[in-house]
Motif scaffolding. Sequence first.
Motif, short mmCIF file in Angstrom:
data_model
loop_
_atom_site.label_atom_id
_atom_site.label_comp_id
_atom_site.label_asym_id
_atom_site.label_seq_id
_atom_site.Cartn_x
_atom_site.Cartn_y
_atom_site.Cartn_z
N VAL A 144 44.88 5.93 39.10
CA VAL A 144 45.58 4.65 38.96
C VAL A 144 45.17 3.72 40.10
N PRO A 145 44.53 2.60 39.82
CA PRO A 145 44.09 1.69 40.88
C PRO A 145 45.26 1.19 41.72
N LEU A 146 44.98 0.88 42.97
CA LEU A 146 46.01 0.36 43.88
C LEU A 146 46.64 -0.92 43.35
N SER A 147 45.90 -1.66 42.56
CA SER A 147 46.42 -2.93 42.02
C SER A 147 47.61 -2.72 41.09
N GLN A 148 47.82 -1.48 40.61
CA GLN A 148 48.95 -1.20 39.71
C GLN A 148 50.24 -0.95 40.47
N MET A 236 47.47 12.41 51.80
CA MET A 236 46.08 12.01 52.05
C MET A 236 45.75 10.80 51.19
N ASN A 237 44.62 10.18 51.50
CA ASN A 237 44.16 9.04 50.72
C ASN A 237 43.20 9.53 49.64
N ALA A 238 43.38 9.03 48.41
CA ALA A 238 42.48 9.40 47.32
C ALA A 238 41.05 9.02 47.70
N PRO A 239 40.09 9.90 47.44
CA PRO A 239 38.72 9.69 47.92
C PRO A 239 37.91 8.76 47.03
N TRP A 240 36.84 8.25 47.56
CA TRP A 240 35.85 7.53 46.77
C TRP A 240 35.06 8.55 45.96
N PRO A 241 34.73 8.31 44.68
CA PRO A 241 34.74 7.02 43.99
C PRO A 241 35.81 6.95 42.89
N VAL A 242 36.93 7.64 43.00
CA VAL A 242 37.93 7.63 41.92
C VAL A 242 38.58 6.26 41.83
N PRO A 243 39.14 5.88 40.66
CA PRO A 243 39.75 4.55 40.49
C PRO A 243 40.86 4.26 41.49
N GLY A 244 41.60 5.29 41.91
CA GLY A 244 42.70 5.08 42.85
C GLY A 244 42.28 5.21 44.29
N PHE A 245 41.00 5.00 44.58
CA PHE A 245 40.47 5.13 45.95
C PHE A 245 41.36 4.40 46.95
N GLY A 246 41.80 5.13 47.99
CA GLY A 246 42.62 4.55 49.04
C GLY A 246 44.11 4.76 48.84
#
Length: 425
Positions: A144-148, A236-246
């Motif tokens: 889930v992207p941070l924008s959500q 922890m922070n979701a890793p790159w390159p998943v959509p919810g990165f960060g």
Amino acid sequence: MFYQLYEFNHAALQPARLYADAVRLFYSNPLNPISHTPLGRSVAATAELFERTTRRYGKPQFGLTKTVVDWKSVDVTEKTVWARPFCNLVRFERSLPAGRKPDPKLLIVAPMSGHYATLLRGTVEAMLPHADVHITDWVDARMVPLSQGSFDLDDYIDYIIEMFHALGPDTHVMGVCQPSVPVLAAVALMEKRGDPFVPSTMTLMGGPIDTRRNPTAVNLLAEEKGIDWFRDNVIMNAPWPVPGFGREVYPGFLQLSGFMSMNLDRHIIAHKDFFMHLVKNDGDSAEKHRDFYDEYLAVMDLTAEFYLQTVDTVFVRHALPKGEMTHRGEAVDPKEIRNVALFTVEGENDDISGLGQTQAAHDLCVNIPSDRQAHYMQPAVGHYGVFNGSRFRSEIVPRIVDFITSYGRQTRVAAKPKLVRSAKG
């Protein structure tokens, strides 16, 4: 950075997994004479075991395409009937004859505790002949992207209330394990507000309503460590390159590690037996192992805010049984529940939610008439057996069906006295 390192290591092992899979295919190909020997099967088994223990398991499918209604086989189709960024509400629509009397609407609230909702495949399958089944299909937080935006326990309760509104009146709800607390909270808030879409019945199964009763290892760990330890060590922070990165998450692989460590010897023996089944060419036993672990090892991340708020509210502060739980500043008071029938189910050998933790709901919901309350303790089952398996199908499902058909508003029959008791009582 730890999660990113975990992701990097998984990617680095991809060539080795591909090689192992090629070896497995070569040594298990029936056209290869060595595949019919113990040596060939041993090599193939070793390669498969390596590939399976290092892969990431994707979200499984429910795969429920048929059920039996009125002694006839009917088709089942999955349909998403309500959707939000962190959850989809899935309906298992049955092809029933036109004009047939409708079955009760059942909302199964699946745990959001690391595994996907497909862990309740057996629960859904067992209820399909008796109800119009819907289930909460929670979304992996790392997707889930941070924008959500964020998602916490208050949002979880809001989602449940919205689902009741989407399904309409005379819905029945079943909270399995962790959702027992937010389901009870949502119903209490709806009753307090005079909400006409409050469910007819509420079935809570193996849930941590009051973890002070018969605390398990999971409960004791939470109390011992405190919320700050969890915030500092498992978020922890979701890793790159998943959509919810960060996004801050509680990784599913950490939850899985905790589950595995509780019964590590059992899992080691299971994998050793799997290897031997492959060597002995026992395909049926090997397939059962694959089916179980394809589901068990498929995990999802939780949002940090939901995980921490749940741990603090349920396991550290025991806010609900103490009368201290709030939802967006509004007190959650189970005494407000008067019109919803309550059924609780526990397993005798449950090592996740100890005996009495779910039954505690009856002590909190003091204004539900006694003839609209029931409790059942299933002997000789653990946590998983409360909602799955042969005893669930033969002993628990008939009791749930009897309860929801007895207390549905539109199809209500004369109320039958319900004693709070167990199978042994």
